[in-house]
Every structure is written in C-alpha cells, then in structure tokens.
Design a protein around this motif. Structure first.
Motif, mmCIF file in Angstrom:
data_model
loop_
_atom_site.group_PDB
_atom_site.id
_atom_site.type_symbol
_atom_site.label_atom_id
_atom_site.label_comp_id
_atom_site.label_asym_id
_atom_site.label_seq_id
_atom_site.Cartn_x
_atom_site.Cartn_y
_atom_site.Cartn_z
ATOM 1 N N ILE A 174 0.859 -1.190 0.000
ATOM 2 C CA ILE A 174 0.000 0.000 0.000
ATOM 3 C C ILE A 174 0.894 1.238 0.000
ATOM 4 O O ILE A 174 1.490 1.594 1.011
ATOM 5 N N ASP B 75 -6.171 -5.664 -4.293
ATOM 6 C CA ASP B 75 -6.786 -4.673 -5.179
ATOM 7 C C ASP B 75 -8.176 -4.279 -4.668
ATOM 8 O O ASP B 75 -8.551 -3.100 -4.695
ATOM 9 N N LYS C 48 -7.799 -2.019 -1.666
ATOM 10 C CA LYS C 48 -7.457 -0.648 -2.105
ATOM 11 C C LYS C 48 -8.713 0.107 -2.521
ATOM 12 O O LYS C 48 -8.874 1.293 -2.229
ATOM 13 N N HIS C 49 -9.609 -0.594 -3.206
ATOM 14 C CA HIS C 49 -10.874 0.021 -3.636
ATOM 15 C C HIS C 49 -11.746 0.361 -2.424
ATOM 16 O O HIS C 49 -12.277 1.468 -2.313
ATOM 17 N N THR D 90 -10.904 0.890 0.632
ATOM 18 C CA THR D 90 -10.331 1.861 1.571
ATOM 19 C C THR D 90 -9.913 3.166 0.892
ATOM 20 O O THR D 90 -9.252 3.995 1.510
ATOM 21 N N SER D 91 -10.300 3.341 -0.363
ATOM 22 C CA SER D 91 -9.995 4.614 -1.032
ATOM 23 C C SER D 91 -10.750 5.723 -0.305
ATOM 24 O O SER D 91 -11.780 5.481 0.345
ATOM 25 N N ARG E 114 -8.636 7.047 6.876
ATOM 26 C CA ARG E 114 -7.642 7.879 6.176
ATOM 27 C C ARG E 114 -7.697 9.292 6.730
ATOM 28 O O ARG E 114 -8.770 9.888 6.831
#
Length: 406
Positions: free
Chosen positions: A112, A311, A314-315, A317-318, A335
């Motif tokens: 990440i 992947d 990542k989507h 936790t965007s 975040r």
C-alpha cells in the motif's frame, strides 16, 4: 461500522494453528471469485459493502460474494482451522494478534503505497512483528452524548457542558431525578478505559511489552466512576434496563452516555425524535483522552486470490469509498485525508473527529481478549467492589498473557 459489534465482549476463539505459509496456489487475471465475510451493524452497512464490492467486480471482471457472519470470531476461527477461510474479512482489533500469531493473515501493508495516510494509532493496532498486516477499514472514537432537552429542563446551558471530571460529576447529579440517571454507560474497558487514559494510565506500556494496570492513575479513574455510582448519578446500562448507551439515551433513561460514532446511525434509525449533542469526553487529571476502535480488512494467508484481494482492499479503503461508507452508515474514515473531508461534511461529529488525535489504540496482544473479557466481568461489580483488587487481577492476568504471547 460494526463498532458496536466490535465492542461487545467476545469470548475469543483461540488462534488458528500454524498456517504461516502464504504459498497457496495463486489465481491471476479476471474471472476470479472472491468470498468476503463481514460482521454488520445492520442493513445499511450490508447494502453499502455489497454495492462497493459489486462496483469493483464490474471494473475488474471478477465476482464477489459477501456473506454476513452471525458470530464472526467463531466463524473465522472454524474456517482457519478447517483450512478454507474466506478471501477477505473483517478482523476485530481484539482478535487481530491471535490470527496474526497463528499465521492466518496475509500481510499486505507493504503493498500500500499511501499507507501513511491511515491513522497512525490504527496502523499501530494492526501491525504484527513490525509489519502492517491489514488496513483499518474505518475509525471510531468515544464522546459524551448529552440529551439536550433534559439538559435545558435541569436549568443547564451550553456554558455548563462539562470539560472536567468534576463538572461531569456535578452535571450528572443535577440531571439525576425520577427515572433519569445523569450518566449511563456500559460496564467495559471499551468505555471506562477512556477515563484510565485521561487519568494518565492505561493497561499496558506503549510497546505492549509490560502491564501497567495496577497504577495509581488507573485506580483514580475507577474510584471516580465508583463515587458517582454510589451517589446514584452514574449507572450501568443493565441497571436501567438498556442493552447499550444509545438505547439508554434514546429511551430517556440516561441524560448522558459515553458512546462512539456508531451512535449517530443508531439514533437516526431507532430514536429520530431524540435531540442530543456529542461533546468531547471531559478531560481528566492528565488531560483529554479517548479510545480508538476499528476493524481491518484481513486477507487469508490461504487465499488463492491475494493479489485480487489487495486490489479490492485498495478500492474499499480509497478516500472516495470511505466517505461513501460514512454517508451510508455513519462510520468515520481511517484515512487522515478523508477524515478532514468528513469533518467538514458532518460538523455534528466534531467531538469524535477531534478525538482521533488523542486516542488510545486497543491492546492487541495474542490471547489478551480473554484478559479483557475477565476485566469487563470484574467491572460489573465496580459499585460495591474494590478498584485496587479489580486492577490487581487485570495486572496478573495480563502478565500471564504477555508471557504466553512470547
């Protein structure tokens, strides 16, 4: 989030034997089928996760099946032991070290590139053996929720909002009458631990290598709560026939409660007509403090879809997706960048957002969930019990767990 679920006292299934090898045969390309297991706070969260995973599936050509756990700790423990775990799943912070120690988790934090954007306290909670193992899916802190109508009826104004323990005790006394108790909270370290932090104490040292439970600071925190309980201005939820602080607040049995940001969605759904305001927890002898909570997105060491799983994480936790989850079911982003946007969008959540900066992450030592479950049991008798004895038992049990975890 399933923060409400996260905070329930759980009996931990022990870790899942040594599956240290992540050499499961890996699939590649599109057309992969991923299984995701979540513990959900309700229909809104379920629908939001299903929509987010479907969006990713559409973009990548993969398929995702989201399953809802009835008891996620038990189901994951069985799945790990059986060697057939879901690809992706919520990992509760108090179970994280058990799974990591057992080799059940695929550590993907080094993949990440913007991991530093996630809250430092939560990254620390999901780091094992120096490796960021899984990403925190959201963040939660505790605040003081106040019934504003009861506040006014007691002749109190905004100027009386408590900023110190003494003011909290004074306000709780003024608000306690008839069937209303000034402060109602759950009998667990996931609430009362915040006062230990504010007194300058905590359960372990920052490195989690030594117990610091039986300290004067921690005793001061429990003494303070006990004094209010003996005065009748503070009670546990069970004493007012409520399942948790939000229910006590919603039913008008509590004028104040200590709860996290999952309160927002629950109040909107179950008690939409109850007016309340969330304040920072009043500062203790050592200053302000609160607790940090989260689950992380775990990927199984035995999954054949690790690259696709990363992947998908990542989507999920965007920043954009975290804000979608906030809108759907009230969680705060993990975040830092998205949290700033969230704070602008939801000014009523300011106390919870501001708490992130001085929050205490949970204890994440393998096997420690049994220690905290016992501590929660002991806290139920705090009103008539001996705070020093309660902390002494926590100290001894914790020392044993630290020894066993090595």
């Amino acid at each position: 989030a399933c923060a409400a679920v996260t905070l329930a006292a759980v009996t931990g299934c022990s870790s899942s034997g040594g599956f240290g090898d992540s050499s499961a045969k890996q699939a590649s390309g599109g057309n992969q089928s991923l299984n995701v297991l979540i513990a959900t706070s309700g229909e809104a969260e379920t629908a939001a996760v299903k929509a987010a995973t479907a969006d990713w599936a559409k973009k990548t050509g993969n398929t995702v099946t989201v399953q809802i756990a009835s008891d996620i700790n038990q189901q994951l423990g069985q799945a790990f032991a059986g060697g057939n775990p879901p690809d992706l799943f919520y990992v509760n912070s108090d179970q994280f070290a058990n799974y990591a120690k057992g080799g059940s988790l695929y550590a993907y934090g080094d993949q990440i590139s913007d991991a530093s954007d996630f809250s430092e306290q939560l990254r620390k909670a999901f780091t094992y053996d120096g490796k960021l193992t899984c990403l925190p899916k959201d963040s939660s802190t505790l605040g003081l929720a106040v019934n504003t109508a009861m506040w006014q009826q007691a002749g109190l104004t905004e100027a009386d909002y408590p900023t110190t323990w003494q003011q909290l005790a004074d306000d709780a006394a003024k608000l306690t009458k008839d069937s209303v108790t000034g402060l109602v909270t759950a009998p667990d370290y996931q609430r009362l631990g915040a006062l230990m932090k504010e007194a300058g104490g905590w359960i372990t040292n920052p490195e989690q290598t030594a117990m610091t439970a039986d300290s004067p600071a921690n005793k001061q925190a429990l003494d303070f709560v006990q004094t209010m309980m003996k005065a009748g201005s503070a009670k546990y939820v069970s004493e007012v026939d409520a399942g948790w602080g939000g229910e006590a607040l919603g039913k008008g049995k509590a004028a104040m409660t200590i709860e996290g940001n999952w309160l927002k969605g629950a109040m909107a759904k179950d008690y939409p007509n109850v007016q309340y305001k969330v304040l920072p927890l009043p500062a203790g002898p050592a200053g302000p403090g609160t607790l940090a909570f989260s689950n992380c997105w775990g990927i199984a060491a035995k999954s054949q879809h690790q690259a696709a799983g990363v992947d998908l994480v990542k989507h999920l936790t965007s920043a954009e997706q975290q804000l979608e989850f906030s809108k759907a079911f009230g969680v705060m982003p993990s975040r830092t960048s998205a949290l700033a946007t969230y704070a602008q969008q939801y000014p009523e959540s300011k106390a919870w957002v501001d708490g992130v900066a001085n929050s205490q992450p949970p204890v994440t030592i393998a096997g420690f969930n049994k220690v905290t479950t016992q501590f929660n049991t002991d806290l139920q008798s705090l009103k008539t019990g001996d705070p020093a004895a309660i902390l002494g038992a926590l100290q001894r049990n914790g020392e044993q767990a630290i020894k066993n975890a090595k």
